[in-house]
Design an enzyme around this catalytic site. Sequence first.
Site, PDB file in Angstrom:
ATOM      1  N   GLY A  92       7.070  95.885 -29.970  1.00  0.00           N
ATOM      2  CA  GLY A  92       6.371  95.415 -29.434  1.00  0.00           C
ATOM      3  C   GLY A  92       6.334  94.297 -30.158  1.00  0.00           C
ATOM      4  O   GLY A  92       6.528  93.821 -31.072  1.00  0.00           O
ATOM      5  N   ARG A 152      12.901  96.878 -26.202  1.00  0.00           N
ATOM      6  CA  ARG A 152      13.599  98.119 -26.547  1.00  0.00           C
ATOM      7  C   ARG A 152      14.373  98.390 -25.776  1.00  0.00           C
ATOM      8  O   ARG A 152      15.229  98.212 -24.202  1.00  0.00           O
ATOM      9  CB  ARG A 152      12.225  99.275 -26.034  1.00  0.00           C
ATOM     10  CG  ARG A 152      10.826  98.747 -25.810  1.00  0.00           C
ATOM     11  CD  ARG A 152       9.703  99.112 -26.320  1.00  0.00           C
ATOM     12  NE  ARG A 152       8.913  99.291 -26.276  1.00  0.00           N
ATOM     13  CZ  ARG A 152       7.956  99.181 -27.696  1.00  0.00           C
ATOM     14  NH1 ARG A 152       8.193  98.932 -28.756  1.00  0.00           N
ATOM     15  NH2 ARG A 152       6.848  97.901 -27.236  1.00  0.00           N
ATOM     16  N   ASP A 176       8.243 100.135 -36.702  1.00  0.00           N
ATOM     17  CA  ASP A 176       8.616 100.918 -36.732  1.00  0.00           C
ATOM     18  C   ASP A 176      10.093 101.720 -36.734  1.00  0.00           C
ATOM     19  O   ASP A 176      10.771 101.911 -37.209  1.00  0.00           O
ATOM     20  CB  ASP A 176       7.633 102.372 -37.249  1.00  0.00           C
ATOM     21  CG  ASP A 176       8.244 103.605 -37.526  1.00  0.00           C
ATOM     22  OD1 ASP A 176       8.163 103.839 -38.308  1.00  0.00           O
ATOM     23  OD2 ASP A 176       8.229 104.782 -36.537  1.00  0.00           O
ATOM     24  N   THR A 227       4.352  93.614 -37.190  1.00  0.00           N
ATOM     25  CA  THR A 227       3.791  94.681 -35.989  1.00  0.00           C
ATOM     26  C   THR A 227       2.348  94.771 -36.434  1.00  0.00           C
ATOM     27  O   THR A 227       1.603  94.328 -37.439  1.00  0.00           O
ATOM     28  CB  THR A 227       4.281  96.322 -36.629  1.00  0.00           C
ATOM     29  OG1 THR A 227       3.649  97.109 -35.531  1.00  0.00           O
ATOM     30  CG2 THR A 227       4.750  96.788 -37.695  1.00  0.00           C
ATOM     31  N   ASP A 251       0.147  97.023 -35.938  1.00  0.00           N
ATOM     32  CA  ASP A 251       0.072  97.928 -36.019  1.00  0.00           C
ATOM     33  C   ASP A 251      -0.646  98.403 -37.540  1.00  0.00           C
ATOM     34  O   ASP A 251      -1.061  99.520 -37.846  1.00  0.00           O
ATOM     35  CB  ASP A 251       0.526  99.783 -35.747  1.00  0.00           C
ATOM     36  CG  ASP A 251       0.573  99.483 -34.004  1.00  0.00           C
ATOM     37  OD1 ASP A 251      -0.046  99.034 -33.335  1.00  0.00           O
ATOM     38  OD2 ASP A 251       1.678 100.222 -33.935  1.00  0.00           O
ATOM     39  N   ASP A 274       1.327 100.201 -39.595  1.00  0.00           N
ATOM     40  CA  ASP A 274       1.291 101.361 -39.657  1.00  0.00           C
ATOM     41  C   ASP A 274       2.916 101.557 -40.907  1.00  0.00           C
ATOM     42  O   ASP A 274       3.701 102.842 -40.847  1.00  0.00           O
ATOM     43  CB  ASP A 274       1.704 101.931 -38.261  1.00  0.00           C
ATOM     44  CG  ASP A 274       2.574 101.043 -38.009  1.00  0.00           C
ATOM     45  OD1 ASP A 274       3.957 100.467 -38.454  1.00  0.00           O
ATOM     46  OD2 ASP A 274       3.425 102.168 -36.533  1.00  0.00           O
ATOM     47  N   ARG A 295      -1.243 103.128 -32.188  1.00  0.00           N
ATOM     48  CA  ARG A 295      -0.671 104.504 -32.260  1.00  0.00           C
ATOM     49  C   ARG A 295      -0.948 105.675 -33.407  1.00  0.00           C
ATOM     50  O   ARG A 295      -2.578 105.994 -32.853  1.00  0.00           O
ATOM     51  CB  ARG A 295       0.242 104.060 -31.941  1.00  0.00           C
ATOM     52  CG  ARG A 295       1.583 103.468 -31.073  1.00  0.00           C
ATOM     53  CD  ARG A 295       2.861 103.392 -31.271  1.00  0.00           C
ATOM     54  NE  ARG A 295       3.403 102.837 -32.382  1.00  0.00           N
ATOM     55  CZ  ARG A 295       5.065 102.662 -31.236  1.00  0.00           C
ATOM     56  NH1 ARG A 295       5.393 103.186 -30.188  1.00  0.00           N
ATOM     57  NH2 ARG A 295       5.304 102.220 -32.807  1.00  0.00           N
TER      58      ARG A 295
HETATM   59  P1  ATP Z   1       6.524  98.888 -32.071  1.00  0.00           P
HETATM   60  O1  ATP Z   1       6.243  99.120 -33.574  1.00  0.00           O
HETATM   61  O2  ATP Z   1       5.658  97.864 -32.515  1.00  0.00           O
HETATM   62  O3  ATP Z   1       6.084  99.366 -31.163  1.00  0.00           O
HETATM   63  P2  ATP Z   1       9.099  99.507 -32.950  1.00  0.00           P
HETATM   64  O4  ATP Z   1       9.560  98.859 -33.712  1.00  0.00           O
HETATM   65  O5  ATP Z   1       8.243 100.729 -33.608  1.00  0.00           O
HETATM   66  O6  ATP Z   1       7.801  98.434 -32.549  1.00  0.00           O
HETATM   67  P3  ATP Z   1      10.260 100.838 -30.749  1.00  0.00           P
HETATM   68  O7  ATP Z   1      10.160 100.807 -29.698  1.00  0.00           O
HETATM   69  O8  ATP Z   1      10.125 102.408 -31.709  1.00  0.00           O
HETATM   70  O9  ATP Z   1       9.217  99.492 -31.377  1.00  0.00           O
HETATM   71  O10 ATP Z   1      11.972 100.332 -31.446  1.00  0.00           O
HETATM   72  C1  ATP Z   1      12.322  99.504 -30.924  1.00  0.00           C
HETATM   73  C2  ATP Z   1      13.811  99.516 -30.681  1.00  0.00           C
HETATM   74  O11 ATP Z   1      14.095  99.813 -32.041  1.00  0.00           O
HETATM   75  C3  ATP Z   1      14.016 100.526 -29.591  1.00  0.00           C
HETATM   76  O12 ATP Z   1      13.909 100.297 -28.425  1.00  0.00           O
HETATM   77  C4  ATP Z   1      15.907 100.980 -30.366  1.00  0.00           C
HETATM   78  O13 ATP Z   1      16.415 100.262 -29.586  1.00  0.00           O
HETATM   79  C5  ATP Z   1      15.929 100.813 -31.603  1.00  0.00           C
HETATM   80  N1  ATP Z   1      15.235 102.459 -31.677  1.00  0.00           N
HETATM   81  C6  ATP Z   1      14.146 102.962 -32.337  1.00  0.00           C
HETATM   82  N2  ATP Z   1      14.457 104.195 -32.962  1.00  0.00           N
HETATM   83  C7  ATP Z   1      15.941 104.014 -33.215  1.00  0.00           C
HETATM   84  C8  ATP Z   1      16.407 104.793 -33.663  1.00  0.00           C
HETATM   85  N3  ATP Z   1      15.585 106.649 -34.054  1.00  0.00           N
HETATM   86  N4  ATP Z   1      18.148 104.988 -33.752  1.00  0.00           N
HETATM   87  C9  ATP Z   1      18.335 103.627 -32.914  1.00  0.00           C
HETATM   88  N5  ATP Z   1      17.486 102.802 -32.610  1.00  0.00           N
HETATM   89  C10 ATP Z   1      16.306 102.805 -32.893  1.00  0.00           C
END
Ligand code: ATP
Length: 326
Positions: free
Chosen positions: A14, A75, A106, A129, A131, A133, A175
């Site tokens: 995000g 993503r 995260d 982020t 959040d 978190d 979240r």
């Molecule tokens: P936000 O907290 O703002 O949502 P985020 O980084 O947690 O941000 P996610 O959509 O959970 O957002 O993760 C972003 C991208 O990171 C995913 O689309 C994927 O490409 C990669 N990713 C997330 N989890 C994994 C995992 N377990 N293994 C490999 N890649 C991952």
Amino acid sequence: MATIRRIGILTSGGDAPGMNAAIRAVTRAAIFSGMEVKGIMRGYKGLISDEIETFNSSSVSNIIQQGGTILKTARSKEFMTPEGRQIAYDTLVREGIDALVVIGGDGSLTGAKLFAQEYNFPIVGLPGTIDNDLSGTDMTIGYDTALNTIMEAVDKIRDTASSHERLFFIEVMGRECGYLAINGAIATGAEAAIIPEMAYEKDQLGELISQGFRKSKNSSLVLVTEGDITGGAMAMAERMKNEYPQYDVRVSILGHVQRGGSPSASDRILASRMGAAAVDALNEGQRNVMIGIENDKIVYVPFSKAIKKNKPFNDDLMNTLRILSI
Ligand code: ATP
């Protein structure tokens, strides 16, 4: 240890206000220390599809005040597979990139940790982020701006709530993390916050009602963290309407306004310090850590600690809210 000559920067997950300030800081600090910089578009997706641009100092001019991310974000399901990560690695080798700075939440740092382990590739993460978190840092980039956006919105809702003598459930992002809700509630003088950290422990709405919720007030505001753990603001409102039809209940879901806008001074400074620290960390030979801030000092947090679920919650905040909302 090999000297790092060319770094890649990407934003993932995000978007959050302050990501641009972080991109600027990483770029300028890297150039200052003699590195070349590549901007990777659309997060891990762009790494797989080789959407990469050469950055110079002016590539990041005039962006510190802009919300969103000039690198775009996405993503990528493909990056979650070993085959996808192999393609991403091949891109890095082809582009001559020998270290990565990943700005995201995260999930993005979970992906970074996995990739760094699989390919023994140097990565430094920045917590981007709204959040708040991620563990090991007092604040994440974007959190302060989002909190201010929530505050402005809730102040406006308060005018209607008090004029019509209504009870409002206001849903905020976060979240699995209640920081936006609890600090949003403290900042706006709201009656209560319903947060995921306490959802398994007790029936927060039931407790509010049994404690004489709203007895002395004509209107009330309750901030609720989005998501399945709390059930969200709609579910709260439905329950109130069924069990207490005498209340005039309304719901407001703040949604994506919370993610946009020009970053606050605090987020710009945080992102600038963290971005410069990411380059310092790489120069010092640090690998596979997230840059955090604790008691106003930069700290290096191993990815495994940063992405640990259940960031410790500060119980003082809930006590403060409870005392001040009598
Ligand atoms: P936000 O907290 O703002 O949502 P985020 O980084 O947690 O941000 P996610 O959509 O959970 O957002 O993760 C972003 C991208 O990171 C995913 O689309 C994927 O490409 C990669 N990713 C997330 N989890 C994994 C995992 N377990 N293994 C490999 N890649 C991952």
